[in-house]
Design an enzyme around this catalytic site. Structure first.
Site, PDB file in Angstrom:
ATOM      1  N   ASP A 165      43.956  28.795  45.811  1.00 51.44           N
ATOM      2  CA  ASP A 165      43.269  30.048  45.974  1.00 51.44           C
ATOM      3  C   ASP A 165      43.756  30.918  44.899  1.00 51.44           C
ATOM      4  OD1 ASP A 165      41.135  31.417  46.771  1.00 51.44           O
ATOM      5  OD2 ASP A 165      42.084  32.029  48.715  1.00 51.44           O
ATOM      6  N   ARG A 212      40.281  36.278  41.769  1.00 47.30           N
ATOM      7  CA  ARG A 212      41.151  37.779  41.559  1.00 47.30           C
ATOM      8  C   ARG A 212      42.123  37.900  40.487  1.00 47.30           C
ATOM      9  NH1 ARG A 212      43.387  36.756  47.371  1.00 47.30           N
ATOM     10  NH2 ARG A 212      42.674  34.797  46.989  1.00 47.30           N
ATOM     11  N   HIS A 263      39.453  30.235  36.392  1.00 46.27           N
ATOM     12  CA  HIS A 263      39.470  28.881  37.055  1.00 46.27           C
ATOM     13  C   HIS A 263      40.060  27.984  35.740  1.00 46.27           C
ATOM     14  CE1 HIS A 263      37.122  29.799  40.333  1.00 46.27           C
ATOM     15  NE2 HIS A 263      35.821  29.956  39.635  1.00 46.27           N
ATOM     16  N   ASP A 321      31.263  24.119  51.024  1.00 45.34           N
ATOM     17  CA  ASP A 321      30.648  25.374  51.125  1.00 45.34           C
ATOM     18  C   ASP A 321      30.630  26.337  49.700  1.00 45.34           C
ATOM     19  OD1 ASP A 321      29.993  25.345  53.726  1.00 45.34           O
ATOM     20  OD2 ASP A 321      32.159  25.866  54.412  1.00 45.34           O
ATOM     21  N   TRP A 330      29.266  25.418  47.256  1.00 44.29           N
ATOM     22  CA  TRP A 330      27.997  25.346  46.485  1.00 44.29           C
ATOM     23  C   TRP A 330      27.280  26.871  46.697  1.00 44.29           C
ATOM     24  CZ3 TRP A 330      27.564  21.834  43.098  1.00 44.29           C
ATOM     25  CH2 TRP A 330      28.069  20.501  43.212  1.00 44.29           C
ATOM     26  N   ARG A 380      28.138  29.541  46.018  1.00 42.88           N
ATOM     27  CA  ARG A 380      28.500  30.543  44.797  1.00 42.88           C
ATOM     28  C   ARG A 380      27.232  30.332  43.745  1.00 42.88           C
ATOM     29  NH1 ARG A 380      34.872  30.629  44.334  1.00 42.88           N
ATOM     30  NH2 ARG A 380      35.477  30.632  46.147  1.00 42.88           N
ATOM     31  N   LEU A 425      52.633   8.317  41.518  1.00 44.56           N
ATOM     32  CA  LEU A 425      51.874   9.577  42.390  1.00 44.56           C
ATOM     33  C   LEU A 425      50.520   9.251  42.765  1.00 44.56           C
ATOM     34  CD1 LEU A 425      52.095  12.540  43.599  1.00 44.56           C
ATOM     35  CD2 LEU A 425      51.210  13.279  41.216  1.00 44.56           C
ATOM     36  N   ARG A 448      49.041  27.051  50.855  1.00 43.17           N
ATOM     37  CA  ARG A 448      47.865  27.998  50.429  1.00 43.17           C
ATOM     38  C   ARG A 448      48.406  28.968  49.568  1.00 43.17           C
ATOM     39  NH1 ARG A 448      42.257  29.222  52.760  1.00 43.17           N
ATOM     40  NH2 ARG A 448      41.369  30.459  51.097  1.00 43.17           N
ATOM     41  N   SER A 454      40.282  26.693  55.821  1.00 45.28           N
ATOM     42  CA  SER A 454      38.949  26.745  55.118  1.00 45.28           C
ATOM     43  C   SER A 454      38.252  25.249  54.927  1.00 45.28           C
ATOM     44  CB  SER A 454      39.304  27.328  53.589  1.00 45.28           C
ATOM     45  OG  SER A 454      39.642  28.500  53.506  1.00 45.28           O
ATOM     46  N   GLU A 464      53.446  21.150  58.044  1.00 48.48           N
ATOM     47  CA  GLU A 464      54.103  22.460  58.036  1.00 48.48           C
ATOM     48  C   GLU A 464      53.449  23.506  57.147  1.00 48.48           C
ATOM     49  OE1 GLU A 464      56.915  23.407  59.398  1.00 48.48           O
ATOM     50  OE2 GLU A 464      56.985  21.542  60.802  1.00 48.48           O
TER      51      GLU A 464
HETATM   52  C1  FPP Z   1      39.493  29.278  44.850  1.00 49.56           C
HETATM   53  O1  FPP Z   1      39.957  30.400  44.184  1.00 49.56           O
HETATM   54  C2  FPP Z   1      39.411  28.311  43.709  1.00 49.56           C
HETATM   55  C3  FPP Z   1      38.341  27.510  43.535  1.00 49.56           C
HETATM   56  C4  FPP Z   1      37.239  27.646  44.318  1.00 49.56           C
HETATM   57  C5  FPP Z   1      38.192  26.617  42.402  1.00 49.56           C
HETATM   58  C6  FPP Z   1      39.550  25.885  42.364  1.00 49.56           C
HETATM   59  C7  FPP Z   1      39.507  25.222  40.866  1.00 49.56           C
HETATM   60  C8  FPP Z   1      40.596  24.953  39.986  1.00 49.56           C
HETATM   61  C9  FPP Z   1      42.094  25.310  40.639  1.00 49.56           C
HETATM   62  C10 FPP Z   1      40.600  24.938  38.602  1.00 49.56           C
HETATM   63  C11 FPP Z   1      40.362  23.657  38.163  1.00 49.56           C
HETATM   64  C12 FPP Z   1      40.695  22.615  38.903  1.00 49.56           C
HETATM   65  C13 FPP Z   1      40.940  21.274  38.620  1.00 49.56           C
HETATM   66  C14 FPP Z   1      40.877  20.271  39.510  1.00 49.56           C
HETATM   67  C15 FPP Z   1      40.923  21.038  37.233  1.00 49.56           C
HETATM   68  P1  FPP Z   1      38.662  31.432  43.918  1.00 49.56           P
HETATM   69  O2  FPP Z   1      38.167  31.060  42.794  1.00 49.56           O
HETATM   70  O3  FPP Z   1      37.667  31.505  45.288  1.00 49.56           O
HETATM   71  O4  FPP Z   1      39.593  32.862  44.007  1.00 49.56           O
HETATM   72  P2  FPP Z   1      39.545  34.207  44.628  1.00 49.56           P
HETATM   73  O5  FPP Z   1      39.506  34.023  46.265  1.00 49.56           O
HETATM   74  O6  FPP Z   1      40.487  34.953  44.040  1.00 49.56           O
HETATM   75  O7  FPP Z   1      38.076  34.583  44.107  1.00 49.56           O
END
Ligand code: FPP
Length: 238
Positions: free
Chosen positions: A12, A16, A29, A59, A61, A63, A123, A179, A187, A198
């Site tokens: 997450d 931000r 991203h 969820d 989707w 966005r 892995l 997280r 979530s 843990e």
């Molecule tokens: C949540 O943070 C993150 C996501 C919904 C997307 C996760 C994607 C990646 C880590 C990048 C690519 C992944 C792979 C597997 C190549 P947010 O964007 O909702 O952050 P915020 O809470 O700060 O808005």
């Protein structure tokens, strides 16, 4: 009894991280994808056998289409770019979640990457895309209902859940759930599998995460006493 070390991460904070730098969310991203690369490479030396990364919840989707389409493209590119490294390092990739709503190009990238990495044993990398733990549990319950003569217990349900999420086997319980990004919630991620996980919450945004952060999280985990509802050893002996 745990036979493998399973770490799961809710990645997450991409948005931000980008906004704080005056950049569009998609840049966050993209930086997040670089962090994924670092963490995946850093996992096997820490003794991690299974790594599940939450990349896109069902969820998500909700966005804007620009963001969801951008993420789907990012996933496809990531899988195509990383497959050779996965093969070289013995990383087996599985995508967890629904596949029928993924764009055709992403589905193709998933199929190719999964097939190419099938023999990996260093892995098990599971990336959750269009994933909902509650939907997976409902699906597993439907499967159980279709086989009413089979006795249903925890192990069998875990196996059905594995089938429901394309694992093809029972998924080991999560040992450590991390997280990033400062929020403290699950979530809809791995609700069954995290029964005795843990929990660890990091204030750092996901794009800033490094292999050293993962190592510190694992070191913290190793200091914890896990009791699974029983008494600590000393108390049990007295
Ligand atoms: C949540 O943070 C993150 C996501 C919904 C997307 C996760 C994607 C990646 C880590 C990048 C690519 C992944 C792979 C597997 C190549 P947010 O964007 O909702 O952050 P915020 O809470 O700060 O808005």
């Amino acid at each position: 009894m745990q036979s493998s070390f399973h770490v799961a991460i809710i990645m997450d904070g991409n948005g931000r991280w980008a906004t704080a730098r005056g950049r569009p969310r998609q840049i966050g991203h993209r930086a997040g994808a670089e962090a994924v690369r670092r963490i995946v490479i850093g996992a096997p030396p820490l003794g991690i056998d299974v790594l599940t990364l939450y990349a896109f919840s069902s969820d998500n989707w909700q966005r804007p289409i620009t963001e969801t389409a951008g993420l789907m493209k990012l996933f496809s590119n990531y899988l195509r770019r990383e497959t050779a490294t996965f093969v070289e390092k013995g990383i087996r990739l599985t995508i967890v979640g629904r596949r029928d709503r993924l764009p055709a190009d992403a589905r193709r990238a998933v199929d190719t990457a999964e097939a190419a990495t099938r023999a990996g044993t260093a892995l098990q990398l599971r990336i959750a895309i269009d994933y909902s733990a509650r939907d997976a549990i409902v699906l597993a319950a439907h499967k159980a209902r279709q086989q009413p003569t089979m006795p249903l217990d925890r192990d069998r349900f875990a196996w059905l859940l594995g089938e429901a999420t394309h694992a093809g086997h029972a998924v080991p319980d999560v040992d450590l759930l991390v997280r990033t990004g400062g929020e403290q919630r699950l979530s809809d991620f791995l609700l069954w599998e995290c029964a005795y996980a843990e929990l660890m919450f990091s204030r750092k945004m996901w794009p800033e995460w490094t292999a050293a952060d993962l190592a510190a999280a694992v070191a913290d985990f190793r200091m914890r006493e896990r009791r699974f509802g029983a008494l600590p050893d000393a108390a049990a002996a007295s």
